[in-house]
Design an enzyme around this catalytic site. Structure first.
Site, PDB file in Angstrom:
ATOM      1  N   ARG A 109       1.001  -0.752   0.203  1.00 19.27           N
ATOM      2  CA  ARG A 109      -0.040  -0.254  -0.287  1.00 19.27           C
ATOM      3  C   ARG A 109       0.608   1.129  -0.337  1.00 19.27           C
ATOM      4  O   ARG A 109       1.413   1.555   0.794  1.00 19.27           O
ATOM      5  CB  ARG A 109      -1.064   0.423   1.140  1.00 19.27           C
ATOM      6  CG  ARG A 109      -1.756   1.228   1.229  1.00 19.27           C
ATOM      7  CD  ARG A 109      -2.425   1.461   2.225  1.00 19.27           C
ATOM      8  NE  ARG A 109      -3.633   0.961   1.904  1.00 19.27           N
ATOM      9  CZ  ARG A 109      -5.003   0.870   3.072  1.00 19.27           C
ATOM     10  NH1 ARG A 109      -5.439   1.638   3.676  1.00 19.27           N
ATOM     11  NH2 ARG A 109      -6.334   0.020   1.703  1.00 19.27           N
ATOM     12  N   HIS A 136      -7.548   0.481  -6.260  1.00 21.21           N
ATOM     13  CA  HIS A 136      -7.744  -0.095  -5.034  1.00 21.21           C
ATOM     14  C   HIS A 136      -8.160  -1.631  -5.401  1.00 21.21           C
ATOM     15  O   HIS A 136      -9.629  -1.614  -5.339  1.00 21.21           O
ATOM     16  CB  HIS A 136      -7.794   0.713  -4.057  1.00 21.21           C
ATOM     17  CG  HIS A 136      -8.390  -0.434  -2.896  1.00 21.21           C
ATOM     18  ND1 HIS A 136      -7.553  -1.347  -2.285  1.00 21.21           N
ATOM     19  CD2 HIS A 136      -8.888  -0.107  -2.044  1.00 21.21           C
ATOM     20  CE1 HIS A 136      -7.636  -1.085  -1.288  1.00 21.21           C
ATOM     21  NE2 HIS A 136      -8.546  -0.374  -0.589  1.00 21.21           N
ATOM     22  N   GLN A 139     -10.072  -3.890  -3.692  1.00 26.69           N
ATOM     23  CA  GLN A 139     -11.088  -4.082  -2.834  1.00 26.69           C
ATOM     24  C   GLN A 139     -12.571  -3.530  -3.825  1.00 26.69           C
ATOM     25  O   GLN A 139     -13.324  -3.810  -3.282  1.00 26.69           O
ATOM     26  CB  GLN A 139     -11.655  -2.281  -2.432  1.00 26.69           C
ATOM     27  CG  GLN A 139     -12.927  -1.917  -1.884  1.00 26.69           C
ATOM     28  CD  GLN A 139     -13.128  -1.866  -0.479  1.00 26.69           C
ATOM     29  OE1 GLN A 139     -12.651  -2.074   0.155  1.00 26.69           O
ATOM     30  NE2 GLN A 139     -14.661  -2.265  -0.325  1.00 26.69           N
ATOM     31  N   ASP A 224     -17.373   7.452  -1.433  1.00 30.38           N
ATOM     32  CA  ASP A 224     -16.071   7.037  -0.833  1.00 30.38           C
ATOM     33  C   ASP A 224     -15.421   8.448  -0.224  1.00 30.38           C
ATOM     34  O   ASP A 224     -16.101   9.417  -0.945  1.00 30.38           O
ATOM     35  CB  ASP A 224     -14.861   6.238  -2.149  1.00 30.38           C
ATOM     36  CG  ASP A 224     -13.356   6.197  -0.886  1.00 30.38           C
ATOM     37  OD1 ASP A 224     -13.461   5.353  -0.024  1.00 30.38           O
ATOM     38  OD2 ASP A 224     -12.756   6.068  -1.944  1.00 30.38           O
ATOM     39  N   CYS A 264     -16.109   1.408   0.341  1.00 31.54           N
ATOM     40  CA  CYS A 264     -15.310   0.975   0.870  1.00 31.54           C
ATOM     41  C   CYS A 264     -14.772   0.878   2.388  1.00 31.54           C
ATOM     42  O   CYS A 264     -13.524   0.227   2.648  1.00 31.54           O
ATOM     43  CB  CYS A 264     -14.110   1.272   0.334  1.00 31.54           C
ATOM     44  SG  CYS A 264     -13.236   2.658   0.570  1.00 31.54           S
ATOM     45  N   ARG A 292     -14.064  -8.481   2.101  1.00 36.40           N
ATOM     46  CA  ARG A 292     -12.134  -8.778   1.651  1.00 36.40           C
ATOM     47  C   ARG A 292     -11.943  -9.507   2.162  1.00 36.40           C
ATOM     48  O   ARG A 292     -10.368  -9.724   1.125  1.00 36.40           O
ATOM     49  CB  ARG A 292     -11.877  -7.399   2.582  1.00 36.40           C
ATOM     50  CG  ARG A 292     -12.590  -5.862   1.975  1.00 36.40           C
ATOM     51  CD  ARG A 292     -11.726  -5.233   1.394  1.00 36.40           C
ATOM     52  NE  ARG A 292     -10.226  -4.652   1.153  1.00 36.40           N
ATOM     53  CZ  ARG A 292      -9.588  -4.024   1.316  1.00 36.40           C
ATOM     54  NH1 ARG A 292     -10.442  -3.397   1.328  1.00 36.40           N
ATOM     55  NH2 ARG A 292      -8.774  -4.230   1.080  1.00 36.40           N
TER      56      ARG A 292
END
Ligand code: CP
Ligand code: NVA
Length: 307
Positions: A109, A136, A139, A224, A264, A292
């Site tokens: 990340r 991402h 996700q 988001d 998310c 996830r």
């Protein structure tokens, strides 16, 4: 290193491979919740070690990868950039050569997407993008698994992205292509996703700045945060500009009658999503977060089988 399989964006797998991963994730979730429980996957990857490199904060990503590796009989090692030589300027490629010589798979990340690309280019083991400024994809595996569990195939459906044209939005553009749905992006002018990405997917992705118009008849609304990690200094200014882009009960009333909404997480109640939707007993957002774990277990299994 070119024969090593990585997962840097959703485009690294074919649509049929992605679908197979999602169906395996659903199977692993069922097995985990069966009588076998904690023992169900201990023989999937015995002894496998994951290096988890974090240059940004995380709750879900860290807990899901670390738990997932333990559940599959492996181990995950948390590597913060502030505590490794990466944070003191050791070249990404050198770090990749060394770390990948000692572990079986790496998750990163970070900020620039070029960093995961540089790492993958020098890595002798699969590399997973666990969020960059641009994408991402992990996700999206969880989001697509959640949709399938709720509604079946997403092919031919209409998804409305509401908010910033950020890493999640850009991942939804790739998902529209890989999973065959229409995507309407509703963002303030000046906050659109990459123009190149929009142009490459113009057959199924459009920008509709007015949120009520964009949400009209949609099957899924997704939002988001308005200021992503690294944009904290813009938070106050963005909060003003993005105020009309809240996903709330009123906007949901424009969508299809059985429409779903996703986020998310982490979420800001009263900013990008209303408290009423976040705390609704019917929300699938917690299922989306839990997925996830299952989706990434299936992803790691697939990457280590193929490499
Ligand atoms: N959605 C997500 O990636 O959450 P974290 O930042 O907590 O990992
Ligand atoms: N767009 C957000 C996603 C967090 C999971 C960020 O990059 O901070």
């Amino acid at each position: 290193m070119s024969d090593i399989r990585h997962f840097l964006t959703l485009l690294d797998f074919s649509p049929s491979e992605l679908t197979a991963i999602l169906h395996r994730a659903i199977e692993m979730k069922r097995e985990r919740n069966s009588d076998q429980g904690q023992q169900a996957h201990l023989n999937v990857l015995p002894g496998a070690v994951m290096g988890m490199i974090f240059e940004k904060s995380s709750t879900r990503t860290r807990v899901s990868f670390e738990s997932g590796m333990a559940q599959m009989g492996g181990h995950a090692m948390f590597l913060s950039s502030t505590d490794t030589q990466l944070g003191r300027g050791e070249p990404v490629g050198d770090s990749a050569r060394v770390i990948s010589s000692m572990v079986d798979i790496v998750m990163i990340r970070t900020f620039g997407h070029d960093i995961v690309e540089q790492f993958a280019a020098q890595s002798s083991v699969p590399v997973i993008n666990a969020l960059t400024d641009d994408y991402h994809p992990c996700q999206l595996l969880a989001d697509m698994q959640t949709w399938i569990e709720q509604r079946g195939s997403i092919s031919g459906k209409t998804v409305c992205w509401v908010g910033d044209g950020n890493n999640m939005c850009q991942s939804y553009i790739n998902a529209a292509r890989q999973f065959d749905f229409e995507l309407r992006i509703s963002c303030p002018a000046g906050f659109e996703p990459s123009a190149d990405l929009l142009a490459a997917n113009s057959d199924r992705v459009s920008v509709v700045h007015e949120p009520k118009l964009a949400a009209n008849g949609a099957d899924l609304l997704v939002t988001d945060v308005w200021a992503s990690m690294g944009q904290e200094s813009e938070q106050a200014e963005r909060a003003k500009l993005f105020a009309p882009y809240i996903v709330d009960e009123e906007l949901m009333s424009r969508a299809a009658s059985n429409a779903l909404y996703m986020h998310c997480l982490p979420a800001h109640r009263g900013e990008e999503i209303s408290a009423g939707l976040m705390d609704s007993p019917d929300t699938i957002i917690w299922q989306e977060a839990e997925n996830r774990l299952h989706a990434q277990k299936a992803l790691v299994e697939a990457l280590l089988q193929k490499s």
